[in-house]
Write an enzyme that holds these catalytic residues in place. Structure first.
Site, PDB file in Angstrom:
ATOM      1  N   TYR A   1       0.975  -1.186   0.072  1.00 49.95           N
ATOM      2  CA  TYR A   1       0.072   0.057  -0.081  1.00 49.95           C
ATOM      3  C   TYR A   1       0.901   1.293   0.048  1.00 49.95           C
ATOM      4  O   TYR A   1       0.877   1.992   0.780  1.00 49.95           O
ATOM      5  CB  TYR A   1      -0.958   0.043   1.077  1.00 49.95           C
ATOM      6  CG  TYR A   1      -1.614  -1.305   1.394  1.00 49.95           C
ATOM      7  CD1 TYR A   1      -2.971  -1.502   0.588  1.00 49.95           C
ATOM      8  CD2 TYR A   1      -1.211  -2.055   2.207  1.00 49.95           C
ATOM      9  CE1 TYR A   1      -3.639  -2.903   0.909  1.00 49.95           C
ATOM     10  CE2 TYR A   1      -1.757  -3.448   2.404  1.00 49.95           C
ATOM     11  CZ  TYR A   1      -3.253  -3.611   1.736  1.00 49.95           C
ATOM     12  OH  TYR A   1      -3.715  -4.769   2.104  1.00 49.95           O
TER      13      TYR A   1
ATOM     14  N   CYS B   1      -4.534   3.193  10.915  1.00 49.63           N
ATOM     15  CA  CYS B   1      -5.396   4.416  11.064  1.00 49.63           C
ATOM     16  C   CYS B   1      -6.499   3.875  11.761  1.00 49.63           C
ATOM     17  O   CYS B   1      -7.513   5.044  12.039  1.00 49.63           O
ATOM     18  CB  CYS B   1      -5.606   5.253   9.855  1.00 49.63           C
ATOM     19  SG  CYS B   1      -6.445   4.329   8.406  1.00 49.63           S
TER      20      CYS B   1
END
Length: 382
Positions: free
Chosen positions: A241, A334
């Site tokens: 990612y 996150c």
């Protein structure tokens, strides 16, 4: 807890589309003692009989006594959602929200403007601890650290989106609603655009591409990842990612010409920019799990950086990572629930969480960023 009649002037929010499970309870009010904070920017209230419901309540703090108003919920739902519309016994950590658009029925962008900054961070730390305990079976001490770049929790969001309104006006949506609140100022918006420079490196980023919105985020995340992984010349690193190559750029510096860095990113434009930002990078665009099974299915790596979207890496990716037997994995997360779930999957394969830092990259909201170090349990690394 005494039920109260619906507020006569209240306009019910439009809930997300779902099948009704009985009569609506929206608009009803109850007095209640507020319980612990929960993941998602609300606290838990347990209504006794005859309601016998868990209610997730916004705009309150643990220990307060409030009047809550149901915003989502029917007779058949296992839990309801609500706003605290009156505070009968406030917490000592309650403050007046600096933004006049923060509060019940107003802008849904900030969860904790009514809370002191220090207490906001304690609440976020409690959520991280609870998720790691419940989903990964870990009992860890967690501290949420401030990061330079905001002003007392305000003026940090370098990218902001508004809802356009007629006449050039703008607005923000209510929480879990399509309704729009017109605003003329957002106090968490930064006065300047983001600068795509971290240490000695400048990065090209598309106008609508991903970049951390807190000015201090890229530096603190890179520094933490490098401190955890301690990449050495000649090592092979996998950046998953990878975005526009933020971590890959610094990994490439560390492993040198004798090393190798491979980056995988789902967005083709970002992957293309990562090659420009990181000369010599081997970058592939595609779904991370599919690329891992395909082009690099048999390649070993010493180090892995995982920086997935909010839903986390999930089992398919985690099992592809551990199949490479890296000596260390740095996981940038996150969402603490997704992190805890993936940490539990790593543990199934002999990888332990040995270090964790949490950062307040989203002040005034319930969001928190974590960086976790995972190492093979028998490696002796910490």
């Amino acid at each position: 807890m005494t039920p109260r009649p619906p507020h006569p002037g209240r306009q019910s929010r439009r809930p997300r589309e779902r099948q009704a499970k009985g009569a609506s309870r929206v608009g009803e009010r109850f007095e209640a003692e507020v319980g612990p904070v929960a993941h998602g920017g609300h606290c838990i209230v347990r209504l006794p009989e005859p309601e016998s419901r868990v209610v997730f309540v916004r705009h309150t703090l643990p220990g307060e006594r409030v009047v809550l108003e149901i915003t989502e919920g029917t007779e058949g739902d296992k839990f309801w959602r609500a706003d605290a519309v009156e505070v009968l016994a406030p917490s000592p950590d309650r403050v007046t929200a600096p933004c006049r658009f923060a509060g019940p029925g107003l802008c849904g962008g900030c969860d904790f403007q009514h809370v002191t900054l220090a207490r906001q961070r304690e609440l976020k730390a409690a959520v991280v601890r609870e998720q790691l305990s419940r989903l990964a079976g870990l009992d860890l001490d967690v501290t949420v650290e401030p990061v330079p770049g905001d002003v007392d929790g305000l003026h940090w969001r370098t990218r902001q989106r508004y809802v356009g309104l007629p006449g050039g006006r703008r607005g923000m949506r209510k929480h879990r609603s399509h309704e729009v609140v017109e605003i003329d100022e957002c106090l968490i918006e930064a006065p300047q655009r983001p600068t795509y420079v971290v240490g000695p490196h400048a990065f090209d980023v598309a106008d609508d591409g991903f970049w951390q919105v807190h000015p201090g985020a890229p530096t603190v995340l890179v520094d933490t990842v490098l401190d955890y992984l301690r990449p050495a010349p000649g090592e092979r690193a996998l950046d998953l990612y990878a975005g526009v190559g933020l971590f890959a750029r610094f990994l490439k510096d560390a492993v040198g010409e004798s090393g190798r860095v491979v980056a995988i990113e789902g967005d083709a434009d970002a992957s293309k920019l990562s090659k420009r930002n990181c000369p010599g990078l081997v970058a592939t665009a595609g779904r991370v799990d599919e690329v891992l099974r395909g082009e690099v299915h048999d390649e070993p790596f010493d180090l892995v950086v995982l920086d997935p979207p909010r839903e986390g890496a999930k089992r398919k990716v985690v099992e592809q990572v551990v199949a490479r037997a890296p000596r260390a994995v740095a996981y940038v997360a996150c969402d603490p629930a997704a992190l805890a779930r993936d940490v539990a999957i790593f543990a199934e394969h002999g990888y332990s969480l040995t270090r964790l830092r949490a950062f307040d990259l989203f002040p005034m909201t319930s969001h928190v960023e974590c960086v976790a170090l995972l190492v093979k349990s028998d490696s002796g690394l910490r």
